[in-house]
Design a protein around this motif. Structure first.
Motif, PDB file in Angstrom:
ATOM      1  N   ASP A   1       4.469   1.106  -1.760  1.00  0.00           N
ATOM      2  CA  ASP A   1       5.270   0.718  -0.527  1.00  0.00           C
ATOM      3  C   ASP A   1       4.331   0.506   0.245  1.00  0.00           C
ATOM      4  O   ASP A   1       4.331  -0.272   1.658  1.00  0.00           O
ATOM      5  CB  ASP A   1       6.291   1.209  -0.338  1.00  0.00           C
TER       6      ASP A   1
ATOM      7  N   LEU B   1      -2.486 -12.043  -1.801  1.00  0.00           N
ATOM      8  CA  LEU B   1      -2.318 -11.594  -2.861  1.00  0.00           C
ATOM      9  C   LEU B   1      -0.899 -10.428  -2.439  1.00  0.00           C
ATOM     10  O   LEU B   1       0.201  -9.964  -2.063  1.00  0.00           O
ATOM     11  CB  LEU B   1      -2.505 -10.800  -3.808  1.00  0.00           C
ATOM     12  N   LEU B   2      -1.477  -9.615  -1.048  1.00  0.00           N
ATOM     13  CA  LEU B   2      -1.142  -8.088  -0.375  1.00  0.00           C
ATOM     14  C   LEU B   2      -0.435  -8.826   0.857  1.00  0.00           C
ATOM     15  O   LEU B   2       0.922  -8.452   1.474  1.00  0.00           O
ATOM     16  CB  LEU B   2      -2.268  -7.059  -0.117  1.00  0.00           C
TER      17      LEU B   2
ATOM     18  N   ASN C   1      -0.917  -8.796 -11.861  1.00  0.00           N
ATOM     19  CA  ASN C   1       0.130  -8.767 -10.827  1.00  0.00           C
ATOM     20  C   ASN C   1       1.080  -7.551 -10.635  1.00  0.00           C
ATOM     21  O   ASN C   1       1.824  -7.443 -10.010  1.00  0.00           O
ATOM     22  CB  ASN C   1       1.105  -9.507 -11.060  1.00  0.00           C
TER      23      ASN C   1
ATOM     24  N   PRO D   1       1.308 -11.505   1.893  1.00  0.00           N
ATOM     25  CA  PRO D   1       2.472 -11.483   1.906  1.00  0.00           C
ATOM     26  C   PRO D   1       4.208 -11.137   1.063  1.00  0.00           C
ATOM     27  O   PRO D   1       4.819 -11.104   1.564  1.00  0.00           O
ATOM     28  CB  PRO D   1       2.748 -12.891   0.509  1.00  0.00           C
ATOM     29  N   LYS D   2       3.341  -9.660   1.079  1.00  0.00           N
ATOM     30  CA  LYS D   2       4.189  -9.150   0.608  1.00  0.00           C
ATOM     31  C   LYS D   2       4.178  -7.712   1.908  1.00  0.00           C
ATOM     32  O   LYS D   2       4.887  -6.894   1.365  1.00  0.00           O
ATOM     33  CB  LYS D   2       4.028  -8.424  -0.694  1.00  0.00           C
ATOM     34  N   GLY D   3       3.686  -7.917   2.821  1.00  0.00           N
ATOM     35  CA  GLY D   3       3.293  -6.896   3.906  1.00  0.00           C
ATOM     36  C   GLY D   3       2.449  -5.653   3.186  1.00  0.00           C
ATOM     37  O   GLY D   3       2.182  -4.735   3.650  1.00  0.00           O
ATOM     38  N   LEU D   4       1.463  -5.607   2.253  1.00  0.00           N
ATOM     39  CA  LEU D   4       1.010  -4.517   1.944  1.00  0.00           C
ATOM     40  C   LEU D   4      -0.511  -4.580   2.003  1.00  0.00           C
ATOM     41  O   LEU D   4      -1.022  -3.916   2.125  1.00  0.00           O
ATOM     42  CB  LEU D   4       0.998  -5.045   0.405  1.00  0.00           C
TER      43      LEU D   4
ATOM     44  N   PHE E   1       2.386  -3.793  -7.920  1.00  0.00           N
ATOM     45  CA  PHE E   1       2.749  -3.741  -6.873  1.00  0.00           C
ATOM     46  C   PHE E   1       3.449  -2.707  -6.849  1.00  0.00           C
ATOM     47  O   PHE E   1       4.752  -2.855  -6.098  1.00  0.00           O
ATOM     48  CB  PHE E   1       3.302  -5.445  -6.357  1.00  0.00           C
ATOM     49  N   ASP E   2       3.147  -1.677  -7.531  1.00  0.00           N
ATOM     50  CA  ASP E   2       4.019  -0.361  -7.215  1.00  0.00           C
ATOM     51  C   ASP E   2       3.721   0.374  -6.805  1.00  0.00           C
ATOM     52  O   ASP E   2       3.437   2.068  -7.274  1.00  0.00           O
ATOM     53  CB  ASP E   2       4.301   0.061  -9.509  1.00  0.00           C
TER      54      ASP E   2
END
Length: 228
Positions: free
Chosen positions: A112, A130-131, A107, A133-136, A109-110
């Motif tokens: 941007d 996983l990516l 998990n 929803p975090k906009g990644l 996500f370090d």
């Protein structure tokens, strides 16, 4: 809503109902950013389109003239020569399936922004839930799925930002820090606003730009008078 003393005092500096010219708006935002840290300055643009329709989407990227004031951590998922190019360009993290497993299993996500090459998208797609929803999640439209990883990393480090509609038809973009001063913030705002105007969908009808507001992290909103 009950506001704090600092916010209340700052709000007195903003004339109610007034739409400020861009340069004056930026000056006012700087004056009302009274927190002890270097507040970010964000632009909120409400558009007269409907994000539910694919032909009315507004999305793009732009490198701001003076950057964002934020140091962006970039992850590049690539292999071989492209991984070497990414490392040479200054990517913070570079890897292939090892990085994908790190995100999936730890998990982690370090970072941007995530950049990848087209040949790795099959693997990256496995962690899309996983990516996303975090906009990644990398996307060709934002320039984060590309073979030119050097250019992608350089632009992100130089201050590239993505603008896109949310579900309420508003675009939210950070254009810098209070410490930039009004002049640099004005330059960044103008560059962003021009890009949004050029991105107007052909299917958009009626008034395209409904309203523009700029505000610091802890400060009141300042209406901006702009031409639609």
């Amino acid at each position: 809503m009950k506001r704090g003393k600092r916010y209340t005092e700052a709000a007195k500096l903003v004339e109610k109902g007034k739409a400020y010219e861009v340069a004056e708006a930026m000056k006012t935002v700087v004056e009302t950013a009274s927190a002890k840290f270097d507040e970010s300055v964000e632009v909120h643009v409400k558009l007269g389109v409907d994000s539910r329709h694919a032909d009315q989407q507004v999305r793009g990227v732009i490198v701001l003239p003076h950057g964002t004031g934020k140091t962006m951590k970039v992850l590049v998922i690539a292999k071989g020569v492209k991984a070497d190019e990414a490392a040479a360009a200054g990517a913070d993290y570079v890897g292939g399936e090892d990085m994908i497993n790190k995100i999936k299993n730890e998990n982690w996500f370090d970072f941007d922004v995530c950049v990848t090459t087209p040949d790795m998208m099959g693997l990256v797609g496995r962690i899309g839930k996983l990516l996303g929803p975090k906009g990644l999640m990398p996307n060709p439209k934002s320039g984060t799925v590309t073979m030119d990883v050097t250019k992608a990393v350089n632009e992100i480090k130089a201050g590239k930002v993505e603008y896109r509609l949310d579900k309420t038809n508003i675009i939210h973009v950070s254009i810098g820090k209070k410490s930039f001063g009004a002049e640099k913030l004005t330059d960044n705002f103008n560059a962003l606003y021009e890009a949004i105007l050029k991105a107007k969908p052909s299917a958009a009808k009626g008034q395209y730009v409904r309203s523009v507001t700029v505000a610091s992290t802890m400060g009141p909103g300042v209406k901006v008078a702009v031409k639609a």
